[in-house]
Design a protein around this motif. Structure first.
Motif, PDB file in Angstrom:
ATOM      1  N   TYR A  80       0.820  -1.200   0.000  1.00 24.20           N
ATOM      2  CA  TYR A  80       0.000   0.000   0.000  1.00 24.20           C
ATOM      3  C   TYR A  80       0.858   1.256   0.000  1.00 24.20           C
ATOM      4  O   TYR A  80       1.996   1.257   0.465  1.00 24.20           O
ATOM      5  N   SER A  82       0.599   5.684   0.860  1.00 20.25           N
ATOM      6  CA  SER A  82      -0.053   6.489   1.893  1.00 20.25           C
ATOM      7  C   SER A  82      -0.040   7.972   1.544  1.00 20.25           C
ATOM      8  O   SER A  82       0.833   8.455   0.814  1.00 20.25           O
ATOM      9  N   VAL A  90      -3.753   8.073   5.492  1.00 20.98           N
ATOM     10  CA  VAL A  90      -4.617   7.194   4.712  1.00 20.98           C
ATOM     11  C   VAL A  90      -3.735   6.240   3.920  1.00 20.98           C
ATOM     12  O   VAL A  90      -2.875   6.664   3.139  1.00 20.98           O
ATOM     13  N   ARG A  91      -3.945   4.945   4.117  1.00 24.29           N
ATOM     14  CA  ARG A  91      -3.233   3.918   3.360  1.00 24.29           C
ATOM     15  C   ARG A  91      -4.187   3.330   2.333  1.00 24.29           C
ATOM     16  O   ARG A  91      -5.350   3.033   2.642  1.00 24.29           O
ATOM     17  N   PHE A  92      -3.681   3.138   1.116  1.00 20.70           N
ATOM     18  CA  PHE A  92      -4.533   2.695   0.022  1.00 20.70           C
ATOM     19  C   PHE A  92      -3.715   1.848  -0.944  1.00 20.70           C
ATOM     20  O   PHE A  92      -2.486   1.954  -0.994  1.00 20.70           O
ATOM     21  N   ALA A 101      -7.700   8.494  -2.732  1.00 22.62           N
ATOM     22  CA  ALA A 101      -7.185   8.599  -1.372  1.00 22.62           C
ATOM     23  C   ALA A 101      -7.187  10.052  -0.909  1.00 22.62           C
ATOM     24  O   ALA A 101      -7.471  10.345   0.261  1.00 22.62           O
ATOM     25  N   ALA A 131      -7.990   2.427   3.522  1.00 19.83           N
ATOM     26  CA  ALA A 131      -9.024   2.443   2.489  1.00 19.83           C
ATOM     27  C   ALA A 131      -8.777   1.231   1.595  1.00 19.83           C
ATOM     28  O   ALA A 131      -8.044   1.306   0.604  1.00 19.83           O
TER      29      ALA A 131
END
Length: 300
Positions: A80, A82, A90-92, A101, A131
């Motif tokens: 992921y 961020s 927020v990590r996605f 994001a 997320a």
């Protein structure tokens, strides 16, 4: 342990690492250092200490679950990306484009102001928000298919395409409320925390009230004692929906009668160790059981 329960993870680690200097194989100290690293999103270190603790307490099922979850989350975390601001990270998935994001981060910034103003709570530190895309959310959380978000020390969201922007905003407000309320009063009964979180997301009251009225008419109301523990993960979706609705309508009525600020003060007293019923009595003049009975009579 008190530092950990108050979300003071750096202080908790320092305390337990001091223990480890004298008793380097103490499984409780090893575990709590691992828990603190996990909550700080330092998953490699968390896995190391939880693994050492599990090796010394192989029959501890909860510790084993923590270790398995940390390993699974680390595998996802390593793939992921961020984005962050002063209050949130927020990590996605790397496969996703960063604009989504960024949109999540913007909604969180709005929630920080709106929910913070509403509850009078502005916590220090950074909140981790995952997320998730695809199947990662179910794989990490093990939740039922209808659950789209949860807070377990980190906010976790299942975000699939296409994104419903209004629904995502409500979901983020709900889960961020959980984060604030947990920091204010760890161990708050689920019905009270869920009720306040639904207030903050902006759930309409009329439909929920009629749903609860019909359930009471059938004799299916749920005792609040049975809604004290998290009920979102049960496999009985009808009971989950009624639990949410009943929690919301009761808390909404309390807020309408006494104000949200009163409920926040009740939680603040509870967070200081005062029994919840006494905290309600001090702030409203009525014990919790009296408030529940008065509310139930309104559906007869």
């Amino acid at each position: 342990v008190a530092h950990y329960r108050a979300d003071h993870f750096f202080a908790a680690r320092n305390e337990f690492q001091h223990v480890l200097r004298h008793r380097p194989e103490d499984p409780t100290a090893l575990a709590y250092v691992g828990y603190a690293y996990y909550r700080e999103d330092r998953l490699r270190q968390a896995e190391e200490f939880l693994g050492r603790a599990a090796a010394r307490s192989p029959d501890d099922a909860q510790l084993t679950r923590w270790l398995d979850r940390t390993r699974a989350e680390r595998r996802v975390w390593e793939t992921y990306s961020s984005l962050e601001d002063d209050h949130f990270t927020v990590r996605f998935p790397e496969a996703d484009d960063a604009p989504r994001a960024r949109f999540v981060l913007d909604l969180l910034a709005d929630a920080y102001v709106r929910v913070g103003n509403d509850l009078g709570l502005y916590p220090d530190g950074t909140l981790i928000v995952f997320a998730y895309g695809g199947t990662d959310f179910r794989r990490i959380t093990g939740t039922s298919p209808w659950i789209q978000g949860l807070y377990d020390g980190k906010v976790r969201l299942s975000i699939d395409e296409p994104v419903d922007e209004a629904e995502l905003g409500r979901l983020l407000a709900h889960e961020y409320s959980h984060a604030l309320l947990h920091r204010l009063a760890p161990g708050t009964p689920a019905w009270l925390e869920e009720g306040l979180a639904q207030l903050e997301e902006g759930r309409p009251a009329d439909g929920a009230r009629e749903f609860v009225r019909e359930a009471f008419a059938r004799g299916e109301g749920i005792p609040f004692e049975e809604l004290a523990s998290p009920f979102h993960s049960t496999g009985d979706r009808d009971r989950v929906e009624l639990g949410y609705a009943q929690s919301f309508v009761f808390v909404n009525d309390l807020a309408g009668r006494y104000g949200k600020g009163t409920l926040v003060r009740v939680l603040a007293r509870s967070g200081e160790g005062i029994p919840l019923s006494e905290a309600f009595g001090a702030e409203t003049g009525n014990r919790l059981d009296e408030l529940v009975e008065h509310w139930r009579r309104g559906f007869e």
